[in-house]
Design an enzyme around this catalytic site. Structure first.
Site, PDB file in Angstrom:
ATOM      1  N   ASN A   7     -25.932   0.923  42.932  1.00  0.00           N
ATOM      2  CA  ASN A   7     -27.011   1.877  42.676  1.00  0.00           C
ATOM      3  C   ASN A   7     -28.254   1.084  42.234  1.00  0.00           C
ATOM      4  O   ASN A   7     -28.213   0.368  41.233  1.00  0.00           O
ATOM      5  CB  ASN A   7     -26.556   2.846  41.573  1.00  0.00           C
ATOM      6  CG  ASN A   7     -27.617   3.871  41.243  1.00  0.00           C
ATOM      7  OD1 ASN A   7     -28.783   3.538  41.073  1.00  0.00           O
ATOM      8  ND2 ASN A   7     -27.227   5.122  41.129  1.00  0.00           N
ATOM      9  N   HIS A  10     -32.414   1.499  38.986  1.00  0.00           N
ATOM     10  CA  HIS A  10     -33.123   0.874  37.870  1.00  0.00           C
ATOM     11  C   HIS A  10     -34.034  -0.272  38.272  1.00  0.00           C
ATOM     12  O   HIS A  10     -34.825  -0.754  37.470  1.00  0.00           O
ATOM     13  CB  HIS A  10     -32.136   0.500  36.760  1.00  0.00           C
ATOM     14  CG  HIS A  10     -31.528   1.725  36.163  1.00  0.00           C
ATOM     15  ND1 HIS A  10     -32.290   2.820  35.814  1.00  0.00           N
ATOM     16  CD2 HIS A  10     -30.251   2.079  35.902  1.00  0.00           C
ATOM     17  CE1 HIS A  10     -31.502   3.776  35.353  1.00  0.00           C
ATOM     18  NE2 HIS A  10     -30.256   3.355  35.408  1.00  0.00           N
ATOM     19  N   HIS A  43     -30.707   7.525  43.785  1.00  0.00           N
ATOM     20  CA  HIS A  43     -30.780   8.922  43.331  1.00  0.00           C
ATOM     21  C   HIS A  43     -32.232   9.374  43.347  1.00  0.00           C
ATOM     22  O   HIS A  43     -33.039   8.893  42.553  1.00  0.00           O
ATOM     23  CB  HIS A  43     -30.192   9.010  41.910  1.00  0.00           C
ATOM     24  CG  HIS A  43     -30.088  10.397  41.364  1.00  0.00           C
ATOM     25  ND1 HIS A  43     -29.495  10.659  40.149  1.00  0.00           N
ATOM     26  CD2 HIS A  43     -30.484  11.595  41.843  1.00  0.00           C
ATOM     27  CE1 HIS A  43     -29.536  11.964  39.907  1.00  0.00           C
ATOM     28  NE2 HIS A  43     -30.139  12.550  40.924  1.00  0.00           N
ATOM     29  N   ARG A  49     -38.404  10.061  38.571  1.00  0.00           N
ATOM     30  CA  ARG A  49     -38.646   9.091  37.492  1.00  0.00           C
ATOM     31  C   ARG A  49     -38.439   7.653  37.941  1.00  0.00           C
ATOM     32  O   ARG A  49     -38.977   6.738  37.344  1.00  0.00           O
ATOM     33  CB  ARG A  49     -37.805   9.402  36.263  1.00  0.00           C
ATOM     34  CG  ARG A  49     -36.329   9.165  36.437  1.00  0.00           C
ATOM     35  CD  ARG A  49     -35.582   9.305  35.145  1.00  0.00           C
ATOM     36  NE  ARG A  49     -35.501  10.691  34.703  1.00  0.00           N
ATOM     37  CZ  ARG A  49     -34.518  11.154  33.919  1.00  0.00           C
ATOM     38  NH1 ARG A  49     -33.584  10.335  33.476  1.00  0.00           N
ATOM     39  NH2 ARG A  49     -34.471  12.413  33.577  1.00  0.00           N
ATOM     40  N   GLU A  70     -27.818   9.931  46.286  1.00  0.00           N
ATOM     41  CA  GLU A  70     -27.348  10.794  45.203  1.00  0.00           C
ATOM     42  C   GLU A  70     -28.381  11.883  45.039  1.00  0.00           C
ATOM     43  O   GLU A  70     -29.582  11.581  44.989  1.00  0.00           O
ATOM     44  CB  GLU A  70     -27.319   9.960  43.926  1.00  0.00           C
ATOM     45  CG  GLU A  70     -26.005   9.938  43.228  1.00  0.00           C
ATOM     46  CD  GLU A  70     -26.165   9.187  41.942  1.00  0.00           C
ATOM     47  OE1 GLU A  70     -26.728   9.735  40.992  1.00  0.00           O
ATOM     48  OE2 GLU A  70     -25.728   8.032  41.904  1.00  0.00           O
ATOM     49  N   THR A 101     -27.059  11.028  34.479  1.00  0.00           N
ATOM     50  CA  THR A 101     -26.202  12.157  34.843  1.00  0.00           C
ATOM     51  C   THR A 101     -25.075  12.286  33.811  1.00  0.00           C
ATOM     52  O   THR A 101     -24.211  11.422  33.723  1.00  0.00           O
ATOM     53  CB  THR A 101     -25.604  11.946  36.248  1.00  0.00           C
ATOM     54  OG1 THR A 101     -26.633  11.447  37.096  1.00  0.00           O
ATOM     55  CG2 THR A 101     -25.059  13.235  36.809  1.00  0.00           C
ATOM     56  N   GLU A 151     -16.326  11.887  43.906  1.00  0.00           N
ATOM     57  CA  GLU A 151     -16.530  10.732  43.026  1.00  0.00           C
ATOM     58  C   GLU A 151     -16.167  11.209  41.629  1.00  0.00           C
ATOM     59  O   GLU A 151     -16.762  12.157  41.114  1.00  0.00           O
ATOM     60  CB  GLU A 151     -17.983  10.251  43.080  1.00  0.00           C
ATOM     61  CG  GLU A 151     -18.222   9.071  42.130  1.00  0.00           C
ATOM     62  CD  GLU A 151     -19.624   8.481  42.234  1.00  0.00           C
ATOM     63  OE1 GLU A 151     -20.273   8.628  43.294  1.00  0.00           O
ATOM     64  OE2 GLU A 151     -20.068   7.879  41.236  1.00  0.00           O
ATOM     65  N   HIS A 191     -19.920   5.655  37.110  1.00  0.00           N
ATOM     66  CA  HIS A 191     -20.721   5.991  35.923  1.00  0.00           C
ATOM     67  C   HIS A 191     -20.216   5.205  34.719  1.00  0.00           C
ATOM     68  O   HIS A 191     -19.061   5.334  34.333  1.00  0.00           O
ATOM     69  CB  HIS A 191     -20.733   7.484  35.593  1.00  0.00           C
ATOM     70  CG  HIS A 191     -22.023   7.870  34.923  1.00  0.00           C
ATOM     71  ND1 HIS A 191     -22.261   7.608  33.609  1.00  0.00           N
ATOM     72  CD2 HIS A 191     -23.163   8.414  35.407  1.00  0.00           C
ATOM     73  CE1 HIS A 191     -23.482   7.989  33.295  1.00  0.00           C
ATOM     74  NE2 HIS A 191     -24.053   8.475  34.377  1.00  0.00           N
TER      75      HIS A 191
HETATM   76  N1  PXP Z   1     -22.346   7.540  40.328  1.00  0.00           N
HETATM   77  C1  PXP Z   1     -23.123   8.619  40.067  1.00  0.00           C
HETATM   78  C2  PXP Z   1     -22.795   9.894  40.762  1.00  0.00           C
HETATM   79  C3  PXP Z   1     -24.221   8.535  39.184  1.00  0.00           C
HETATM   80  O1  PXP Z   1     -24.956   9.621  38.915  1.00  0.00           O
HETATM   81  C4  PXP Z   1     -24.539   7.283  38.628  1.00  0.00           C
HETATM   82  C5  PXP Z   1     -25.756   7.148  37.771  1.00  0.00           C
HETATM   83  O2  PXP Z   1     -26.896   7.315  38.541  1.00  0.00           O
HETATM   84  C6  PXP Z   1     -23.708   6.189  38.940  1.00  0.00           C
HETATM   85  C7  PXP Z   1     -22.609   6.345  39.768  1.00  0.00           C
HETATM   86  C8  PXP Z   1     -23.973   4.835  38.388  1.00  0.00           C
HETATM   87  O3  PXP Z   1     -23.826   4.864  37.012  1.00  0.00           O
HETATM   88  P1  PXP Z   1     -24.209   3.581  36.163  1.00  0.00           P
HETATM   89  O4  PXP Z   1     -25.683   3.357  36.338  1.00  0.00           O
HETATM   90  O5  PXP Z   1     -23.835   3.955  34.771  1.00  0.00           O
HETATM   91  O6  PXP Z   1     -23.412   2.442  36.721  1.00  0.00           O
END
Ligand code: PXP
Length: 238
Positions: A7, A10, A43, A49, A70, A101, A151, A191
């Site tokens: 992901n 960030h 996402h 943001r 996402e 989330t 997921e 997550h």
């Molecule tokens: N999976 C989903 C569905 C999420 O919403 C997120 C956060 O955007 C992640 C995975 C990744 O989470 P993390 O950034 O805590 O690794």
């Protein structure tokens, strides 16, 4: 071996801190791809943001590996997804005030809206996944929607791991993975997964893919993105 979806939200968070062009999430996605990631996750939040609309347009064109968008089930976001046609759409709950989330999607409570959203996405050939808590009722409701993939939210497990009391949450993840697989669902998880707590989740039998963002981008600050992705792949491999 479970696959790794990175992901890159960030990277965009850092860029948006100055509203400039650096660091570029598209370049980040290419580096993750080169490092061996199996998919890129981004996402598009309703408040924009971090990831912007132009990012997902460019991501769609720029990467060869799977693009997993996402997204919430709001009308405007679904419209964007139907135009962009990502390989996969992971449906998540979204609250504007939240930092990230916080919980899984309430499939039971949102059934009517989900039937319509999933139908529209699937008609465009988009693979749909629902981000849910490891809970039997939510798994059964997902199955009833004819969605092929879930997921599992690993947030509770990650928090328990940090407090050195993860046994119960890990057992729940294992049991719910097995339950969903028996119903014919493909199971991903994500997550709060990091360089310490991921190994145990990666070892759950038949786990398809782990989606990880914050910990990889944070580590990339110190060792570079390519190295950070490779280190996570090493942990997932066993
Ligand atoms: N999976 C989903 C569905 C999420 O919403 C997120 C956060 O955007 C992640 C995975 C990744 O989470 P993390 O950034 O805590 O690794």
């Amino acid at each position: 071996m479970a696959k790794l979806g990175v992901n890159i939200d960030h990277v965009a968070t850092l860029r948006q801190a100055r509203r400039e062009t650096d660091p570029d999430p598209i370049l980040a996605a290419r580096i993750c791809e080169e490092a061996g990631a199996h998919s890129i996750v981004a996402h598009l939040r309703e408040d924009r943001r971090h990831i912007q609309d132009i990012d997902i347009v460019l991501l769609r064109k720029s990467i060869k590996i799977r693009f997993n968008l996402e997204m919430s089930i709001s009308k405007d976001i679904v419209k964007v997804a139907l135009q962009i046609k990502p390989d996969q759409a992971t449906l998540v709950p979204e609250r504007r005030q939240e930092v990230t989330t916080e919980g899984g999607l309430d499939v039971v409570g949102n059934r009517k809206r989900l039937v319509s959203v999933c139908d529209h996405l699937q008609q465009k050939g988009i693979m749909v996944s629902l981000f849910i808590d490891p809970d039997k009722k939510q798994i059964e409701a997902t199955k009833a929607l004819n969605v092929p993939m879930i997921e599992l939210h690993t947030g509770a497990y990650a928090r328990a791991y940090a407090g050195r009391s993860e046994t119960k949450e890990l057992a729940k993840l294992k049991a719910m993975t097995l339950y969903a697989q028996k119903l014919g669902l493909i199971v991903n998880a994500g997550h709060g997964l990091n360089y310490h707590n991921t190994a145990a989740v990666a070892r759950i039998a038949g786990m398809e893919e782990l989606n990880i963002g914050h910990s990889i981008i944070s580590r990339a600050v110190f060792v570079g993105l390519k190295q950070a992705v490779k280190e996570m792949l090493q942990i997932i491999k066993f």
